[in-house]
Motif scaffolding. Structure first.
Motif, mmCIF file in Angstrom:
data_model
loop_
_atom_site.group_PDB
_atom_site.id
_atom_site.type_symbol
_atom_site.label_atom_id
_atom_site.label_comp_id
_atom_site.label_asym_id
_atom_site.label_seq_id
_atom_site.Cartn_x
_atom_site.Cartn_y
_atom_site.Cartn_z
ATOM 1 N N PHE A 1 -9.029 -4.914 14.047
ATOM 2 C CA PHE A 1 -8.982 -3.735 13.180
ATOM 3 C C PHE A 1 -7.711 -2.926 13.454
ATOM 4 C CE2 PHE A 1 -9.741 0.880 13.218
ATOM 5 C CZ PHE A 1 -9.851 1.106 11.851
ATOM 6 N N LEU A 2 -7.388 -2.743 14.737
ATOM 7 C CA LEU A 2 -6.176 -2.007 15.091
ATOM 8 C C LEU A 2 -4.929 -2.725 14.596
ATOM 9 C CD1 LEU A 2 -6.969 -0.905 18.772
ATOM 10 C CD2 LEU A 2 -7.174 0.465 16.697
ATOM 11 N N PHE A 3 -4.875 -4.040 14.793
ATOM 12 C CA PHE A 3 -3.705 -4.829 14.407
ATOM 13 C C PHE A 3 -3.555 -4.923 12.884
ATOM 14 C CE2 PHE A 3 -3.535 -7.517 18.585
ATOM 15 C CZ PHE A 3 -3.266 -6.361 19.292
ATOM 16 N N GLY A 4 -4.653 -4.725 12.173
ATOM 17 C CA GLY A 4 -4.571 -4.728 10.710
ATOM 18 C C GLY A 4 -3.771 -3.567 10.165
ATOM 19 N N TRP A 5 -3.810 -2.453 10.851
ATOM 20 C CA TRP A 5 -3.018 -1.252 10.561
ATOM 21 C C TRP A 5 -3.090 -0.838 9.082
ATOM 22 C CZ3 TRP A 5 -1.471 1.695 14.440
ATOM 23 C CH2 TRP A 5 -0.614 2.757 14.156
ATOM 24 N N GLY A 6 -4.290 -0.918 8.505
ATOM 25 C CA GLY A 6 -4.476 -0.458 7.130
ATOM 26 C C GLY A 6 -3.747 -1.284 6.089
ATOM 27 N N ASN A 7 -3.431 -2.547 6.430
ATOM 28 C CA ASN A 7 -2.579 -3.345 5.537
ATOM 29 C C ASN A 7 -3.234 -3.649 4.197
ATOM 30 O OD1 ASN A 7 -4.390 -5.358 6.836
ATOM 31 N ND2 ASN A 7 -3.124 -6.837 5.744
ATOM 32 N N ARG A 8 -4.560 -3.793 4.167
ATOM 33 C CA ARG A 8 -5.234 -4.219 2.938
ATOM 34 C C ARG A 8 -4.996 -3.250 1.780
ATOM 35 N NH1 ARG A 8 -9.835 -7.440 1.452
ATOM 36 N NH2 ARG A 8 -10.944 -6.567 -0.322
ATOM 37 N N ASP A 9 -5.406 -2.005 1.944
ATOM 38 C CA ASP A 9 -5.260 -1.030 0.864
ATOM 39 C C ASP A 9 -3.799 -0.698 0.598
ATOM 40 O OD1 ASP A 9 -8.030 -0.674 0.322
ATOM 41 O OD2 ASP A 9 -8.202 0.511 2.146
ATOM 42 N N TYR A 10 -2.996 -0.645 1.668
ATOM 43 C CA TYR A 10 -1.567 -0.362 1.507
ATOM 44 C C TYR A 10 -0.879 -1.424 0.661
ATOM 45 C CZ TYR A 10 3.351 -0.674 2.869
ATOM 46 O OH TYR A 10 4.724 -0.811 2.858
ATOM 47 N N LEU A 11 -1.140 -2.702 0.961
ATOM 48 C CA LEU A 11 -0.487 -3.788 0.235
ATOM 49 C C LEU A 11 -1.010 -3.923 -1.192
ATOM 50 C CD1 LEU A 11 -0.102 -6.611 2.916
ATOM 51 C CD2 LEU A 11 1.699 -5.248 1.853
ATOM 52 N N LEU A 12 -2.307 -3.726 -1.398
ATOM 53 C CA LEU A 12 -2.852 -3.827 -2.755
ATOM 54 C C LEU A 12 -2.197 -2.805 -3.678
ATOM 55 C CD1 LEU A 12 -6.660 -4.465 -2.132
ATOM 56 C CD2 LEU A 12 -4.996 -6.047 -3.113
ATOM 57 N N ARG A 13 -1.972 -1.618 -3.182
ATOM 58 C CA ARG A 13 -1.288 -0.623 -4.010
ATOM 59 C C ARG A 13 0.165 -1.006 -4.224
ATOM 60 N NH1 ARG A 13 -1.391 5.607 -2.306
ATOM 61 N NH2 ARG A 13 0.303 4.972 -0.900
ATOM 62 N N LYS A 14 0.794 -1.565 -3.178
ATOM 63 C CA LYS A 14 2.191 -1.972 -3.298
ATOM 64 C C LYS A 14 2.349 -3.131 -4.273
ATOM 65 C CE LYS A 14 6.194 -2.152 -0.264
ATOM 66 N NZ LYS A 14 6.675 -2.198 1.150
ATOM 67 N N TYR A 15 1.404 -4.079 -4.244
ATOM 68 C CA TYR A 15 1.434 -5.197 -5.206
ATOM 69 C C TYR A 15 1.347 -4.672 -6.638
ATOM 70 C CZ TYR A 15 0.164 -8.230 -1.202
ATOM 71 O OH TYR A 15 0.132 -8.900 -0.005
ATOM 72 N N SER A 16 0.472 -3.696 -6.856
ATOM 73 C CA SER A 16 0.270 -3.168 -8.196
ATOM 74 C C SER A 16 1.501 -2.420 -8.703
ATOM 75 C CB SER A 16 -0.945 -2.236 -8.225
ATOM 76 O OG SER A 16 -2.116 -2.936 -7.887
ATOM 77 N N GLU A 17 2.204 -1.774 -7.790
ATOM 78 C CA GLU A 17 3.387 -1.020 -8.176
ATOM 79 C C GLU A 17 4.589 -1.918 -8.428
ATOM 80 O OE1 GLU A 17 3.744 1.639 -4.886
ATOM 81 O OE2 GLU A 17 2.272 3.075 -5.653
ATOM 82 N N ALA A 18 4.667 -3.052 -7.695
ATOM 83 C CA ALA A 18 5.807 -3.964 -7.856
ATOM 84 C C ALA A 18 5.325 -5.414 -7.725
ATOM 85 C CB ALA A 18 6.882 -3.649 -6.819
ATOM 86 N N PRO A 19 4.674 -5.953 -8.768
ATOM 87 C CA PRO A 19 4.119 -7.317 -8.700
ATOM 88 C C PRO A 19 5.163 -8.391 -8.418
ATOM 89 C CG PRO A 19 3.285 -6.140 -10.622
ATOM 90 C CD PRO A 19 4.384 -5.304 -10.053
ATOM 91 N N SER A 20 6.378 -8.204 -8.897
ATOM 92 C CA SER A 20 7.416 -9.215 -8.714
ATOM 93 C C SER A 20 7.859 -9.349 -7.253
ATOM 94 C CB SER A 20 8.627 -8.883 -9.586
ATOM 95 O OG SER A 20 9.185 -7.636 -9.213
ATOM 96 N N LYS A 21 7.607 -8.325 -6.458
ATOM 97 C CA LYS A 21 7.998 -8.329 -5.046
ATOM 98 C C LYS A 21 6.791 -8.491 -4.125
ATOM 99 C CE LYS A 21 12.029 -5.374 -5.867
ATOM 100 N NZ LYS A 21 12.714 -4.093 -5.505
ATOM 101 N N MET A 22 5.717 -9.067 -4.663
ATOM 102 C CA MET A 22 4.465 -9.159 -3.919
ATOM 103 C C MET A 22 4.629 -9.925 -2.615
ATOM 104 S SD MET A 22 0.885 -10.887 -5.139
ATOM 105 C CE MET A 22 1.678 -12.495 -5.236
#
Length: 382
Positions: free
Chosen positions: A52-73
């Motif tokens: 959980f610590l090593f995940g560092w909130g990556n799930r929600d952070y990346l999902l929003r980033k994918y949605s904002e810039a799908p071409s750079k997923m």
């Protein structure tokens, strides 16, 4: 129809993982006894907390980033993955707490879970829930089958089995995602930790809110009551989690569509909440009293249903806040819930024991729901 199938597969996949873990614990304790299996649970608590610590909130952070810039997923995925790999050496601290052989296999398990969990954002974005379900079934079969095959419990043996299980899951899921065809780049950036920090704190606040009742029962009540409470609350938490599993296929759309569309999704979730909670609560009661024979009154199961219900009404409010970059509000509400839960547990546990803890968790869930709805109401008036 296709969307309904996707939602159904994801719901089954999301529900399968905690259900599989629950079955493993039940049969592990039954066959090998509480003492032996508890030694494995002790190690796994460390494993999941460190992951959980090593995940560092990556799930929600990346999902929003994918949605904002799908071409750079994939650029975002690999940058975040390799940056978080800098945290892995901290797992070597386990050599301080465990014997060498146990620590080695525990660290190997952490690394594999770290890699497997990292794929979850790609699963959500590409809607590969069926592939993950297959991987989970295979992993579960390896562990569950071994419980009946292994004659004598050895901690190292079961850690090795978990390593094999997660490795197979990783191979299956990565092959289904065809990662070898993805644009590959290696970039390590400290910015990933800064950007993911709000999501990590958000997850930490939720972790505190969801675990405080277990620790309170462990500290104040008998060990037998702890086992009973874990079985009961885990069942209703799985029912509660259905709200999140149902909405996961909509995650990338929530970040893009209008408020009117999100409102329609909300109403659909509201419509299924009561039937799911009633049917699920009745099913939990039937299983727990006819097979596990916990001996709880109807009031315990009614409270369990009332604990599960509010989540269906505020899950999308959380997504909306995250869409508008208001993660701090979600964190504040979670910590408020944590304080409410602790206060009521301290007030009720000595007199009402397990019922008092359930009542405390129930009150907390409804307070959290009311706060979310009040925030939404007043923020929309501005």
């Amino acid at each position: 129809m296709r969307k309904l199938i996707t939602i159904g597969v994801n719901t089954i996949q999301g529900f399968a993982s905690p259900a599989f873990n629950f079955l493993i614990v039940v049969f592990g304790v039954k066959i090998f006894g509480k003492s032996d299996w508890a030694s494995l649970i002790n190690v796994m608590i460390w494993v999941f907390f460190i992951c959980f610590l090593f995940g560092w909130g990556n799930r929600d952070y990346l999902l929003r980033k994918y949605s904002e810039a799908p071409s750079k997923m994939y650029h975002a995925f690999f940058s975040n993955f390799f940056s978080r790999c800098l945290l892995l050496p901290f797992s070597l601290l386990l050599f301080v707490f465990f014997p060498v052989q146990i620590a080695i296999w525990t660290i190997a398990l952490i690394v594999l879970i770290f890699m497997y969990a990292s794929l979850s954002t790609l699963v959500v974005y590409h809607q590969k829930f069926g592939a993950q379900l297959i991987a989970e079934i295979i992993g579960f079969t390896i562990i569950f089958g071994s419980i009946f095959y292994v004659e004598t419990f050895h901690l190292e043996t079961f850690l090795q089995l978990y390593v094999v299980s997660v490795l197979v899951k990783l191979i299956v899921l990565s092959s289904k995602l065809k990662l070898w065809n993805a644009p590959f780049s290696i970039k390590i950036s400290i910015q990933e930790f800064k950007a993911g920090l709000p999501f990590f704190i958000l997850g930490l606040s939720g972790w505190l809110l969801s675990k405080v009742d277990i620790y309170a029962v462990d500290f104040y009540l008998e060990k037998s009551q702890l086992a009973e409470y874990q079985l009961l609350i885990t069942a209703f938490l799985m029912l509660q989690a259905l709200a999140a599993y149902i909405t996961i296929p909509f995650t990338k759309h929530v970040y893009r569509v209008s408020d009117t569309v999100v409102r329609k999704i909300k109403y659909k979730l509201y419509a299924v909440s009561l039937p799911l909670t009633i049917f699920g609560g009745f099913f939990i009661w039937w299983i727990m009293e006819n097979f596990v024979e916990l001996g709880f009154s109807y009031e315990h199961y009614i409270l369990g249903g009332l604990i599960a219900l509010p989540c269906y009404f505020y899950t999308l409010n959380i997504m909306e806040l995250m869409k508008s970059h208001q993660e701090r509000t979600v964190i504040y509400i979670a910590f408020l819930g944590f304080l409410v839960c602790v206060s009521f547990i301290l007030l009720l546990i000595e007199t009402y024991e397990l019922f008092g803890v359930l009542l405390s968790v129930c009150i907390t869930q409804w307070v959290v729901l009311i706060v979310y709805k009040l925030h939404w109401k007043f923020s929309n008036k501005r």
